[in-house]
Each structure stands twice: as structure tokens, then as C-alpha cells.
Motif scaffolding. Sequence first.
Motif, PDB file in Angstrom:
ATOM      1  N   GLY A 205       0.773  -1.124   0.019  1.00  4.30           N
ATOM      2  CA  GLY A 205       0.104  -0.135  -0.040  1.00  4.30           C
ATOM      3  C   GLY A 205       0.883   1.289   0.023  1.00  4.30           C
ATOM      4  O   GLY A 205       1.331   1.883   1.119  1.00  4.30           O
ATOM      5  N   LEU A 206       1.056   1.785  -1.175  1.00  7.45           N
ATOM      6  CA  LEU A 206       1.919   3.084  -1.317  1.00  7.45           C
ATOM      7  C   LEU A 206       1.295   4.370  -0.889  1.00  7.45           C
ATOM      8  O   LEU A 206       2.000   5.250  -0.270  1.00  7.45           O
ATOM      9  CB  LEU A 206       2.484   3.021  -2.728  1.00  7.45           C
ATOM     10  N   ASP A 207      -0.001   4.541  -0.721  1.00  8.63           N
ATOM     11  CA  ASP A 207      -0.673   5.604   0.004  1.00  8.63           C
ATOM     12  C   ASP A 207      -2.043   5.237  -0.008  1.00  8.63           C
ATOM     13  O   ASP A 207      -2.733   4.274  -0.529  1.00  8.63           O
ATOM     14  CB  ASP A 207      -0.606   6.606  -1.393  1.00  8.63           C
ATOM     15  N   SER A 241       6.543  -4.252  13.965  1.00  8.69           N
ATOM     16  CA  SER A 241       6.911  -3.413  14.992  1.00  8.69           C
ATOM     17  C   SER A 241       6.833  -2.005  14.491  1.00  8.69           C
ATOM     18  O   SER A 241       6.631  -1.855  13.404  1.00  8.69           O
ATOM     19  CB  SER A 241       8.597  -3.618  15.179  1.00  8.69           C
ATOM     20  N   PRO A 242       6.740  -1.075  15.491  1.00  9.76           N
ATOM     21  CA  PRO A 242       6.647   0.375  14.938  1.00  9.76           C
ATOM     22  C   PRO A 242       7.668   1.059  14.097  1.00  9.76           C
ATOM     23  O   PRO A 242       7.165   1.507  12.995  1.00  9.76           O
ATOM     24  CB  PRO A 242       6.487   1.221  16.370  1.00  9.76           C
ATOM     25  N   GLU A 243       8.736   0.509  14.458  1.00 14.69           N
ATOM     26  CA  GLU A 243      10.076   1.058  13.809  1.00 14.69           C
ATOM     27  C   GLU A 243      10.110   0.440  12.227  1.00 14.69           C
ATOM     28  O   GLU A 243      10.379   1.295  11.330  1.00 14.69           O
ATOM     29  CB  GLU A 243      11.253   0.601  14.611  1.00 14.69           C
ATOM     30  N   PHE A 244       9.541  -0.741  12.288  1.00 15.63           N
ATOM     31  CA  PHE A 244       9.732  -1.353  10.733  1.00 15.63           C
ATOM     32  C   PHE A 244       8.520  -0.699   9.850  1.00 15.63           C
ATOM     33  O   PHE A 244       9.066  -0.327   8.727  1.00 15.63           O
ATOM     34  CB  PHE A 244       9.272  -2.820  10.962  1.00 15.63           C
ATOM     35  N   LEU A 245       7.437  -0.524  10.336  1.00 12.65           N
ATOM     36  CA  LEU A 245       6.417   0.250   9.689  1.00 12.65           C
ATOM     37  C   LEU A 245       6.622   1.644   9.366  1.00 12.65           C
ATOM     38  O   LEU A 245       6.523   1.983   8.121  1.00 12.65           O
ATOM     39  CB  LEU A 245       5.065   0.491  10.297  1.00 12.65           C
ATOM     40  N   ARG A 246       7.382   2.269  10.293  1.00 14.10           N
ATOM     41  CA  ARG A 246       7.724   3.628  10.090  1.00 14.10           C
ATOM     42  C   ARG A 246       8.873   3.709   8.860  1.00 14.10           C
ATOM     43  O   ARG A 246       8.954   4.792   8.277  1.00 14.10           O
ATOM     44  CB  ARG A 246       8.146   4.655  11.109  1.00 14.10           C
ATOM     45  N   GLY A 247       9.852   2.806   9.102  1.00 14.41           N
ATOM     46  CA  GLY A 247      10.854   2.599   7.986  1.00 14.41           C
ATOM     47  C   GLY A 247      10.452   2.204   6.615  1.00 14.41           C
ATOM     48  O   GLY A 247      10.944   2.644   5.530  1.00 14.41           O
ATOM     49  N   LEU A 248       9.633   1.415   6.490  1.00 12.92           N
ATOM     50  CA  LEU A 248       9.002   0.852   5.515  1.00 12.92           C
ATOM     51  C   LEU A 248       8.144   1.807   4.406  1.00 12.92           C
ATOM     52  O   LEU A 248       8.363   1.955   3.267  1.00 12.92           O
ATOM     53  CB  LEU A 248       8.222  -0.510   5.454  1.00 12.92           C
ATOM     54  N   ASP A 249       7.421   2.619   5.264  1.00 15.16           N
ATOM     55  CA  ASP A 249       6.914   3.883   4.691  1.00 15.16           C
ATOM     56  C   ASP A 249       5.634   3.392   3.759  1.00 15.16           C
ATOM     57  O   ASP A 249       5.663   4.107   2.813  1.00 15.16           O
ATOM     58  CB  ASP A 249       7.699   5.046   4.181  1.00 15.16           C
ATOM     59  N   ALA A 250       5.183   2.049   3.885  1.00 18.05           N
ATOM     60  CA  ALA A 250       4.238   1.491   3.001  1.00 18.05           C
ATOM     61  C   ALA A 250       3.391   0.724   4.019  1.00 18.05           C
ATOM     62  O   ALA A 250       3.979   0.154   4.980  1.00 18.05           O
ATOM     63  CB  ALA A 250       4.873   0.862   1.956  1.00 18.05           C
ATOM     64  N   ILE A 251       2.250   0.329   3.504  1.00 21.49           N
ATOM     65  CA  ILE A 251       1.509  -0.646   4.160  1.00 21.49           C
ATOM     66  C   ILE A 251       1.596  -2.064   3.841  1.00 21.49           C
ATOM     67  O   ILE A 251       1.349  -2.234   2.657  1.00 21.49           O
ATOM     68  CB  ILE A 251      -0.090  -0.266   3.915  1.00 21.49           C
ATOM     69  N   PRO A 252       2.044  -2.943   4.627  1.00 24.40           N
ATOM     70  CA  PRO A 252       2.674  -4.203   4.352  1.00 24.40           C
ATOM     71  C   PRO A 252       1.033  -5.165   4.212  1.00 24.40           C
ATOM     72  O   PRO A 252       0.110  -4.754   4.788  1.00 24.40           O
ATOM     73  CB  PRO A 252       3.280  -4.945   5.431  1.00 24.40           C
ATOM     74  N   CYS A 253       1.303  -6.115   3.102  1.00 27.04           N
ATOM     75  CA  CYS A 253       0.134  -7.025   3.228  1.00 27.04           C
ATOM     76  C   CYS A 253       0.282  -8.325   4.041  1.00 27.04           C
ATOM     77  O   CYS A 253       1.396  -8.365   4.599  1.00 27.04           O
ATOM     78  CB  CYS A 253      -0.266  -7.529   1.643  1.00 27.04           C
ATOM     79  N   ALA A 254      -0.517  -8.949   4.591  1.00 28.59           N
ATOM     80  CA  ALA A 254      -0.482 -10.298   5.431  1.00 28.59           C
ATOM     81  C   ALA A 254       0.523 -11.128   4.942  1.00 28.59           C
ATOM     82  O   ALA A 254       1.377 -11.696   5.745  1.00 28.59           O
ATOM     83  CB  ALA A 254      -1.854 -10.589   5.517  1.00 28.59           C
ATOM     84  N   PRO A 372       9.121   1.298  -3.014  1.00 26.90           N
ATOM     85  CA  PRO A 372       9.835   1.850  -1.920  1.00 26.90           C
ATOM     86  C   PRO A 372      11.259   0.849  -1.904  1.00 26.90           C
ATOM     87  O   PRO A 372      11.150  -0.121  -2.513  1.00 26.90           O
ATOM     88  CB  PRO A 372       9.076   1.732  -0.595  1.00 26.90           C
ATOM     89  N   ALA A 373      12.342   1.550  -1.525  1.00 26.53           N
ATOM     90  CA  ALA A 373      13.462   0.650  -1.514  1.00 26.53           C
ATOM     91  C   ALA A 373      13.468  -0.547  -0.944  1.00 26.53           C
ATOM     92  O   ALA A 373      14.042  -1.553  -1.403  1.00 26.53           O
ATOM     93  CB  ALA A 373      14.604   1.546  -0.884  1.00 26.53           C
ATOM     94  N   ALA A 374      12.767  -0.769  -0.014  1.00 29.75           N
ATOM     95  CA  ALA A 374      12.593  -1.926   0.871  1.00 29.75           C
ATOM     96  C   ALA A 374      11.763  -2.842   0.038  1.00 29.75           C
ATOM     97  O   ALA A 374      11.801  -4.291   0.374  1.00 29.75           O
ATOM     98  CB  ALA A 374      11.800  -1.758   2.239  1.00 29.75           C
ATOM     99  N   ALA A 375      10.913  -2.479  -0.858  1.00 27.86           N
ATOM    100  CA  ALA A 375      10.202  -3.511  -1.477  1.00 27.86           C
ATOM    101  C   ALA A 375      10.939  -3.898  -2.764  1.00 27.86           C
ATOM    102  O   ALA A 375      10.591  -4.655  -3.610  1.00 27.86           O
ATOM    103  CB  ALA A 375       8.653  -2.712  -2.002  1.00 27.86           C
ATOM    104  N   GLU A 376      11.623  -2.744  -3.487  1.00 25.00           N
ATOM    105  CA  GLU A 376      12.297  -3.116  -4.818  1.00 25.00           C
ATOM    106  C   GLU A 376      12.967  -4.568  -4.884  1.00 25.00           C
ATOM    107  O   GLU A 376      12.933  -5.386  -5.809  1.00 25.00           O
ATOM    108  CB  GLU A 376      13.351  -2.022  -5.196  1.00 25.00           C
TER     109      GLU A 376
END
Length: 446
Positions: A205-207, A241-254, A372-376
Motif C-alpha cells: 500500500g503505497l498511499d 514493530s512500529p520501527e519497521f512500519l515507519r521505516g517501510l513507509d508503506a502498508i504491508p500485506c498479510a 519503496p527501496a525496501a520493496a524493490e
Amino acid sequence: MKTYKIVTIGGGSSYTPELIEGFIKRYAELPVRELWLVDIEEGKEKLNIITKLAERMVKKAGIPMKIYSTLNRREALKDADFVTTQFRVGGLHARSLDESIPLSHGLIGQETNGAGGMFKALRTIPVIFDILKDCKELCPNAFVVNFTNPAGLVTEAVLNHTSWERFIGVCNLPYGMEVGVSKILEAEKSRVRVHMAGLNHMVFGLDVFLDGVSVKRDVLEKMATESESLNMKNIMDLPWSPEFLRGLDAIPCAYHRYYFQKDQMLSHMLEDFKTGETRASQVMAVEEDLFKKYQDEDLADKPKELELRGGAFYSDAAVNLISSIANDKRDIQVVNTRNKGAIASLPFDSAVEVSSIITKDGPVPLATGLLPAAAEGIVQQLKSFERLTVKAALSGKYEDAYVAMVTNPLVQSEHLGRKVLDDLLLAHEKHLPAFKETIDTLRNRP
């Protein structure tokens, strides 16, 4: 007003009442005159049960939609407007093997990811190709809406190795993510849109837009601080983790949990496996209960227990797509389709899961640029795996399957990859005709 003939391949599936409900709810905008439910001989009993339930549902709704059922696929496909596919080659027994064999070697066993997902694709792609041959002859202008997993990998095979263009992969996961985000925002789903891009079961989820205004940061912060989760019934709900979500800066899927929380997920799966339990065994129990309910002659609605099957929102995802094509709605939905440059780092012709404008001619993917870099990295690695798996499905060569297996991020071991590959080839021999020579060689090894 135009009426439609729709054919569902795998009509005896426990998911079919979801589909029937979807067509009933949207009959005013999508008047289906004929719905053909198709299955194979092994699914005859379930098909009969589902057909009778469908007839009761339609009768209760008071709409003139005729239900047909058949074991003759060609009879059903003649002049169809839409064809939906929702089958599992080898049934739940095959799923059990896909899950248990990798786990027996200490690897994640999952029906659409890792080694199990690869073998589901190897069994499924040839069957999809056979269906499309019939479609080309009997309903050449139909759209094929594929819900059969692994949906993205199947779409990759069709778009790049057949001449059939009107093929769209659909998944209930993105729709469910939008429902979950709407709950987090305490807003009606109609007000919320999540812009998504990636691959099937590896979508991000990019936005997030609420009434057209970006609120992604608010959603991520609520997910980080309030432990809000966007999960599915069939996946263990481990917190991010809060840190992971903020660093990912995108909504992960299950499904990201299998990759970004791999050790924890594997540990839990191995614990269950020691007691003889897999997701397949759970689904078998759910299916048994569902079909008992489906036989109740007083039942004329989709039972709530179907949500336990993992198919929640299936009808919304599938029927919304069909209705948008039929009515040229030009709304935005998340589908598996040809990339066409939408994700800049993936090949133009690759199948991607991306937010798209749905037109009478099919999906038009929305430009996303780079992920996002973490997704590429993980997306590109999985796309390479998908392409290698399709190559193996078409060639039947051991070396092609071996490289595909080892390339998968949930395997990444030449030693274990060979063991799992050999075991799965032997276990699924009946449903892998392209690998006959390979399997014969394996069986005759000293």
C-alpha cells in the motif's frame, strides 16, 4: 439492457456461494441471464450440492438468473461473456503436500508462497492453458477473470506465453486491505482508496486516500501505535514493530510476514506441523462443515462460516471487476495485469498487481514509478522466480525447476531446494505430465 452469460470453472468450490451472492447483490447493474457452474468428475458431488444451493439463493432473491451445471466445459463456454476460474488441481490433498513437504525439510510450507506455491503453479498453468484453448474457439471475446492461485504467477504465464490478452488475475487480499484501512480510519469504504503496487501476495500500500486526501502517515501511525492489523483468516497475525512500519513507509500485506518475519512464521508453522496440523488440515475441517450446511434445504444464503475459509470479499473483488468492465465504469481497482511501465523497475510485459482504471477494454494500470527501496529488491527477486517457474512449467526440465526453486526467497538453498523439489515432484506425479521423464529418472535413481 444487455444480459450476460458467465461461466465459472471450478463451480463446485466452497467459494461459489460468495460469487452467487455477489451476482445477486449487483443484478440491477450486471444482469446475469445464465450462470454455468463447471467442474470435473471428482468434484461432481460438490458441484451438485453447490448448484442446488445456488438455485435456492437465486429463487429467494427473485431474479431471473438461470443456473446450469455441467462436467462438460466446452458445453458451458459457448458464447460466454465472462469466464471465472477458481479451481485447485489435485484438491486439498495436493495443498496438504505443498505445505507439509517443505515443512518436513525445515522450510515454510504455504500454498501460494515458497516451494508449495511453485508446485501449485506447475500443476495449474497447463490446465489454464487448456481452458484458454477452448475459450479461443468457443468464446473468443470473453474476459477470463482468474481467482485460481497463485494468481500473479498464472497471469504471468498467460500474458507472456499465450495469445490471450483478456486475462485478469483477481485476489481478495487488496480488497480486504482497503476494508481494514477503512476500519482503522473509521470511515466508509467508499471514501477510502489505497494505491497499491507490487506482485500478487507481495503487494504494498503505497498511499492511502480519504476523500481524495492522502492520509497514509495517519494510517501507518495508528498501525504502529495501536497495533492495528490488516490480516487474513488463513495467516498468523504477528504484530509489526512500529520501527519497521515507519521505516517501510508503506502498508504491508498479510503475506509479507512470510518474508519479513520468516523465522517467527516458520517456528509457529513447525510447532503446528509436529502435532500433524497444517492450514490444509484446518481447511479440510472447515470444508466438511460447510458442505454439510450447504446441503440444508432450508439454507438460501451464504453462511457466515464461509469467512473461516479465507475467501472473505471474494465476491466483492470478482464481481466488482466484472461489473466495471461490463459497464465501463472507469473506477480504480487492484488487479493482476500487464505492467506496461506502471512499475518502472519491472519489465514492460510482466504481470503485476497494481491499482488500475477498469474500462470496457480491461485494466489500465496506474503509473507508480519506483517502489519503496525496501520493496524493490524482494519484488524483483520474486518476479525472477515467477518467470523461472513459468519456464519450468512449459519445459518440464529438472534443471529449470531446480533453479526456480533455489531462487525463491523462502528456499534459497541449493541443498534443501533439491530435496524439496525431488519430494514434491514424486508426490505430485499425477498432476505433472510435463515432468514425466524427469520423474521417471528420479524414481529409477539407485
